[in-house]
Design a protein around this motif. Structure first.
Motif, short mmCIF file in Angstrom:
data_model
loop_
_atom_site.label_atom_id
_atom_site.label_comp_id
_atom_site.label_asym_id
_atom_site.label_seq_id
_atom_site.Cartn_x
_atom_site.Cartn_y
_atom_site.Cartn_z
N TYR A 237 50.56 42.04 34.44
CA TYR A 237 49.87 40.75 34.54
C TYR A 237 48.95 40.67 35.76
CZ TYR A 237 52.55 38.52 30.78
OH TYR A 237 53.06 38.17 29.57
N PHE A 238 49.38 41.23 36.89
CA PHE A 238 48.53 41.14 38.08
C PHE A 238 47.22 41.89 37.87
CE2 PHE A 238 46.84 42.62 42.11
CZ PHE A 238 46.77 41.44 42.83
N LEU A 239 47.29 43.12 37.42
CA LEU A 239 46.08 43.91 37.23
C LEU A 239 45.14 43.26 36.22
CD1 LEU A 239 47.58 47.53 37.14
CD2 LEU A 239 46.45 46.39 39.05
N ARG A 240 45.71 42.69 35.17
CA ARG A 240 44.88 42.11 34.12
C ARG A 240 44.27 40.77 34.52
NH1 ARG A 240 45.44 44.36 29.06
NH2 ARG A 240 43.68 43.00 28.55
N THR A 241 44.94 40.00 35.36
CA THR A 241 44.37 38.71 35.76
C THR A 241 43.46 38.84 36.97
OG1 THR A 241 46.38 38.24 37.04
CG2 THR A 241 46.27 37.34 34.82
N PHE A 242 43.86 39.64 37.96
CA PHE A 242 43.07 39.77 39.18
C PHE A 242 41.77 40.54 38.92
CE2 PHE A 242 41.84 41.28 43.35
CZ PHE A 242 42.14 40.21 44.18
N PHE A 243 41.87 41.63 38.17
CA PHE A 243 40.69 42.44 37.84
C PHE A 243 40.29 42.14 36.39
CE2 PHE A 243 42.98 44.80 41.16
CZ PHE A 243 41.98 44.92 42.11
N ASN A 244 39.84 40.91 36.17
CA ASN A 244 39.62 40.39 34.82
C ASN A 244 38.17 40.52 34.36
OD1 ASN A 244 40.18 39.15 32.41
ND2 ASN A 244 40.32 37.09 33.25
N GLY A 245 37.29 41.01 35.22
CA GLY A 245 35.89 41.18 34.83
C GLY A 245 35.11 39.87 34.76
N ILE A 246 35.32 38.99 35.75
CA ILE A 246 34.63 37.69 35.73
C ILE A 246 33.27 37.76 36.41
CG2 ILE A 246 36.76 36.35 35.62
CD1 ILE A 246 36.51 35.88 38.63
N HIS A 247 32.94 38.89 37.05
CA HIS A 247 31.66 39.01 37.77
C HIS A 247 30.58 39.52 36.83
CE1 HIS A 247 34.73 38.97 40.90
NE2 HIS A 247 33.81 38.53 41.72
N VAL A 248 30.21 38.67 35.89
CA VAL A 248 29.26 39.04 34.84
C VAL A 248 28.04 38.12 34.89
CG1 VAL A 248 31.02 40.03 33.32
CG2 VAL A 248 30.54 37.58 33.23
N GLU A 249 27.15 38.29 33.93
CA GLU A 249 25.96 37.43 33.84
C GLU A 249 26.32 36.12 33.13
OE1 GLU A 249 22.76 39.50 32.02
OE2 GLU A 249 22.65 41.05 33.57
#
Length: 356
Positions: A237-249
């Motif tokens: 859960y930590f890896l999937r929520t923290f590094f979720n790929g929200i830095h997009v266009e």
């Protein structure tokens, strides 16, 4: 030793608050204030300390409820000044990913609620940026504190102790993250595999029996190759929520719709149709806020939990530092509506070293 003291009352001087009285419930306060109960809980959970998160209702020790600021009491001048504090984006409205020199500890709290039964796991995880290559792939080191608290206590069953001991083989874990902040691979598989021999020996020196042998067999199956380990860690859960790929266009109105995968079941991906929205202005504390709201989509691979059609909603809030775009705190909730409702909550916030 890291322990989150449930009796500690945090300072909420910077927020508008409501003093909780005997007999108050989330719904009764919401009705009295004329605010939707879920919105009241959502706003409080964004800014409160981890022990003060509201789940089904107020906790016994909770004294103050954090309220959203009253817009009608804000002067026109203050409103204009706030509107000028826009989120700074890159070209094509891309939210920058600038993790260089990141080295932070986070308090992590997993809450699982099935009907009236609640289980809580608390731990501390350190995230450290190491390097970036020419293709903008970042290398991070993720480490975990040895102490893990289950329902406020250190593990006191053999299964819990075995799980905690076995998990040590993974850390420090080095991972590859793409330019959008999404975790995509494990970097130090060989190092992890080499650690297993020592940890296995320590387990066998202390434990014995069929249960232990089965646990070791399962661990060795997962560690057999890097692909199998990667598939297993996709449920972390930590890896999937923290590094979720929200830095997009983002679009010109700071939002978009897309499909998002999240592992509600062990080593199984659930697909959600999610509306992702960024607040174009910094919040009162100068942070960037991003929300994800959506519902489970039948992807053609069957249904969750017993192959029964279910309604599942996904809600996540990310609060980012406006200078380096790093996560300050986040809260994710998945609610499964069935005869016995199931709720999963992942809460992460920067760890204060002054609090033990």
């Amino acid at each position: 030793m890291y322990y989150i003291d449930e009796s500690e009352v945090p300072s909420y001087d910077k927020h508008r608050t409501y003093k909780i009285r005997k007999g108050d419930t989330l719904q009764s306060v919401a009705d009295a204030l004329g605010i939707d109960a879920q919105e009241l809980r959502r706003y409080h959970n964004i800014y409160c300390e981890l022990p003060d998160l509201i789940e089904a209702d107020f906790k016994g020790h909770l004294k103050l409820l954090i309220l959203a600021p009253e817009k009608d009491k804000t002067s026109k001048k203050e409103e204009i000044e706030k509107k000028t504090e826009k989120v700074s984006l890159g070209s094509n409205y891309k939210l920058p990913f600038s993790p260089e020199r990141t080295d932070k500890k986070y308090k992590v709290k997993y809450t699982s609620k099935i009907g009236d039964e609640i289980d809580v796991m608390e731990l501390v995880i350190n995230v450290k940026w190491i390097a970036v290559d020419a293709n903008k792939y970042h290398l991070f080191e993720v480490n975990r504190a040895a102490d893990i608290y289950i329902n406020g206590r250190l593990p006191d069953t053999m299964m819990s102790e075995l799980a905690a001991k076995t998990a040590q083989v993974l850390y420090p874990l080095k991972i590859v993250v793409d330019e959008f902040g999404k975790w995509i691979d494990i970097y130090n598989y060989n190092e992890i595999e080499s650690r297993w021999g020592k940890i296995k020996s320590e387990i066998l020196d202390y434990y014995e029996g069929e249960l232990v042998e089965g646990y070791i067999e399962q661990t060795e199956f997962v560690l057999e190759n890097s692909e199998r380990l990667l598939n297993s860690l996709r449920s972390d859960y930590f890896l999937r929520t923290f590094f979720n790929g929200i830095h997009v266009e983002y679009t010109a109105d700071y939002g978009f719709q897309n499909d998002l995968q999240f592992p509600l079941e062990e080593e199984a991906e659930s697909v959600f149709s999610v509306q992702q929205k960024m607040d174009p202005n910094l919040d009162d504390a100068g942070f960037i806020k991003i929300e994800q709201k959506g519902n489970y989509v039948d992807s053609g691979f069957g249904f969750l939990y017993g192959y029964t059609p279910l309604k599942v909603n996904y809600n996540a809030v990310y609060v980012l530092n406006s200078e380096n775009y790093i996560i300050e705190k986040m809260n994710l909730e998945c609610n499964i509506e069935k005869d016995i409702p199931i709720k999963t909550i992942i809460a992460i916030e920067i760890f204060d070293n002054k609090k033990k």
